[in-house]
Design an enzyme around this catalytic site. Structure first.
Site, PDB file in Angstrom:
ATOM      1  N   MET A   1      -0.425 -11.530   3.268  1.00 44.55           N
ATOM      2  CA  MET A   1       0.343 -10.752   2.696  1.00 44.55           C
ATOM      3  C   MET A   1      -0.442 -10.455   1.173  1.00 44.55           C
ATOM      4  O   MET A   1      -0.552 -11.446   0.435  1.00 44.55           O
ATOM      5  CB  MET A   1       1.736 -11.269   2.363  1.00 44.55           C
TER       6      MET A   1
ATOM      7  N   CYS B   1      -1.362  -2.049   7.789  1.00 44.20           N
ATOM      8  CA  CYS B   1      -0.904  -1.980   6.268  1.00 44.20           C
ATOM      9  C   CYS B   1      -0.344  -0.568   6.129  1.00 44.20           C
ATOM     10  O   CYS B   1      -1.169   0.420   6.437  1.00 44.20           O
ATOM     11  CB  CYS B   1      -1.937  -2.296   5.385  1.00 44.20           C
TER      12      CYS B   1
END
Length: 331
Positions: free
Chosen positions: A19, A102
């Site tokens: 992340m 992403c």
């Protein structure tokens, strides 16, 4: 037991998601301490690595206590991906992971991340370039497809496995969904049940409790699962899930002292890794998550996010410990 190259993982491993601005070494250290089996760096721009960008290079930092750990890269240019995988190879993580998932616009518009879901041929070429540049196992994290009308994870899985990818993690949303709506793990289940697929298949998306983890484990029959947002400010989730798998019972939630200790360690490790000013500033975004639901905590959160200096912050933590010494609230 799932195997990635020479890495033998425990039965049904729990992975920590890569992340951005979260999965740095201090945070990974906490998650490892609380049961994460395999972790990844924040995603790193292949272009940034080649340019020798300081922020990109710093993300290559890994430590032996984290292992097994993977470095995740992204990019839309074959040559850059091959060169960056050579750079990653030199720091000797346990594997190299490619981000094809992403959904953020600034990544997608460069033809990277989930942008590659529109062009599977390009995805294959980029992956081949990474495999060419490293001696390490290569894994991929991606999504179901660009949108509901172009779910192509079945083709993606087969083609990636055919060129040598050794594990696949699928976030069970399309790029169009971003992080909204429900994830649909039935698509990942279909990939796992494809008789051609032999590499480990891991699921990601919406795992936020031991009960849901067990439900999804039993329902979809995957090789393991990746946990992302639910671990932010709550690294205990990994051991809570493992305990629930083993016993069918829930662990007691972390006490106030557990929360204070985790947040304080996170701060200290952040300062050790990033330096005092940056470590203090970047830690401020985490306090809300560590102390979510604590009655009357607003005053102390304000102190934590406005205090400068490690000694003064440690004093604030000591004050919180004293004030909440008898706090028995169940979360």
């Amino acid at each position: 037991m799932p195997k990635i190259g020479n890495i033998i993982l425990p039965d049904f491993p729990l992975l920590l998601a890569p992340m951005e601005d979260v999965s740095d070494p201090p945070f990974r250290r906490l998650c490892k301490l609380h049961g994460a089996d395999l972790m990844y760096s924040e995603f790193i721009s292949s272009e940034g690595l080649i340019r020798d960008a300081v922020k990109s290079k710093q993300k290559l930092d890994i430590f032996d206590y984290e292992r097994p750990v993977g470095i995740q890269i992204f990019g839309g240019d074959e040559e850059a991906m091959e060169m960056s995988s050579r750079i990653v190879d030199a720091v000797q993580p346990d594997l190299v992971d490619i981000n094809f998932g992403c959904p953020v616009k600034k990544v997608v518009c460069k033809g990277a991340g989930a942008g590659v879901l529109k062009d599977v041929d390009l995805m294959v070429r980029l992956t081949k370039a990474v495999i060419k540049g490293t001696n390490l196992p290569v894994t991929v994290k991606t999504r179901l497809g660009w949108d509901e009308s172009s779910i192509n994870i079945d083709e993606v899985a087969e083609r990636l496995q055919d060129i040598g990818v050794q594990a696949l993690t699928v976030h069970a949303r399309t790029r169009a969904q971003m992080y909204k709506g429900h994830s649909d793990w039935s698509h990942i289940e279909r990939v796992k049940n494809n008789p051609r697929i032999t590499m480990p298949i891991f699921g990601n998306g919406d795992i936020d409790s031991p009960e849901k983890a067990l439900e999804y484990k039993n329902k979809y029959g995957l090789d393991g699962m990746m946990i992302g947002r639910a671990a932010i400010g709550y690294p205990w989730i990994f051991n809570e899930i493992k305990h629930y798998f083993a016993t069918g019972e829930k662990l007691a939630p972390p006490s106030m002292n557990d929360r204070i200790e985790a947040a304080r360690n996170h701060l200290i490790w952040s300062i050790e890794w990033k330096g005092e000013r940056l470590g203090i500033n970047e830690m401020r975004r985490h306090y809300t998550n560590y102390f979510k639901g604590i009655h009357g905590f607003k005053e102390y959160k304000q102190k934590l996010v406005t205090t400068d200096g490690i000694n003064q912050l440690l004093d604030v933590f000591t004050e919180i410990e004293q004030v909440y010494a008898d706090y028995q609230h169940q979360f």
